[in-house]
Enzyme design. Structure first.
Site: not given
Length: 275
Positions: A35, A65, A68, A134, A164, A167
């Site tokens: 991340e 991110e 995350h 990703e 993920e 994204h």
């Protein structure tokens, strides 16, 4: 401008300490596909991006991110459990000794490094790299999912895995708006940008959209056709349109048969000359 929002994007819940899995989860905290890497890469790319739409996309995802990273770090700290007194065989002893919490390393203890970041300044190249990043992160989360039975942790990992995917989809859609731009443009000897070179011998050659259709020319025996002295076209000259840069010359070290004319003298250069 950044703000500290004390509510997390996703509430992390851990059923019980599991130092072994905490160590595995470090892969997504300080690893090459984790991340922090994603957040730093997308932010770095955005700062050199002059397209306001793509810049907005990169900064939105970079901000997420970071959230995350917070989630993964919180989970690691909870999975470690109390670190004031641990057994000799504690599965995450490096974290217990050094910090009592997550370290910026991968699961093997290798420190995070800025060399993980890929930022070229070319939007097409950067978004292609981001999409792949990703998918790599998704793959790591899929493998992590197999290594824990903790219901709360699995729920968090499934959430991150799904983000993920989201994204990657966003990056792929953005790439679709950039056809023919950046490195997706034809470069220099465009006749070779649509050729597929069959470098195999024997049975088992396969055809598909990667080597047929879409204007692709299939070369059955490229070595026979193009091998030896280069002869597919005359040099355009240093200031010709499409040339790499003024003064550029091809290296001949990989083809001793090729003698390139010297523009200044009008005589062939020796095959042993190094540029």
């Amino acid at each position: 401008m950044f703000k500290h929002v004390k509510d997390m994007e996703y509430t992390v819940h851990v059923d019980r300490p599991d130092p072994r899995f905490a160590n595995l989860l470090l892969e997504q905290f300080g690893g090459p596909h984790g991340e922090l890497k994603a957040a730093m890469q997308y932010m770095s790319q955005s700062l050199g991006c002059n397209d306001p739409k793509i810049r907005d996309l990169l900064q939105d995802i970079a901000a997420e991110e970071m959230s995350h990273l917070e989630m993964v770090g919180e989970a690691i700290a909870m999975l470690l459990g109390p670190t004031d007194k641990v057994a000799k065989d504690f599965p995450a002893i490096h974290m217990a000794l050094l910090s009592g919490g997550p370290l910026l390393t991968n699961s093997m203890g290798i420190p995070w490094t800025g060399s993980y970041i890929e930022s070229t300044g070319d939007i097409y190249a950067d978004l292609s790299s981001d999409s792949t990043a990703e998918l790599r992160a998704k793959l790591i989360y899929e493998r992590l999912l197999q290594q824990t039975d903790d219901a709360g942790v699995k729920d968090m990992v499934r959430f991150l895995l799904s983000r993920e995917e989201s994204h990657n989809f966003s990056f792929m859609q953005a790439i679709g708006t950039l056809q023919g731009k950046g490195v997706d443009k034809d470069f220099r000897d465009s006749q070779f940008s649509k050729k597929y070179m069959n470098m195999s011998t024997g049975e088992g050659d396969f055809r598909g959209p990667w080597n047929q259709g879409n204007g692709i020319q299939y070369e059955e025996n490229p070595n026979e056709k193009y091998g030896g002295p280069a002869k597919y076209g005359k040099d355009r000259g240093a200031d010709a349109s499409g040339e790499v840069a003024p003064g550029y010359t091809d290296h001949n070290r990989n083809n001793p048969q090729y003698s390139q004319p010297n523009p200044s003298q009008g005589k062939p250069q020796s095959p042993t000359t190094m540029h």
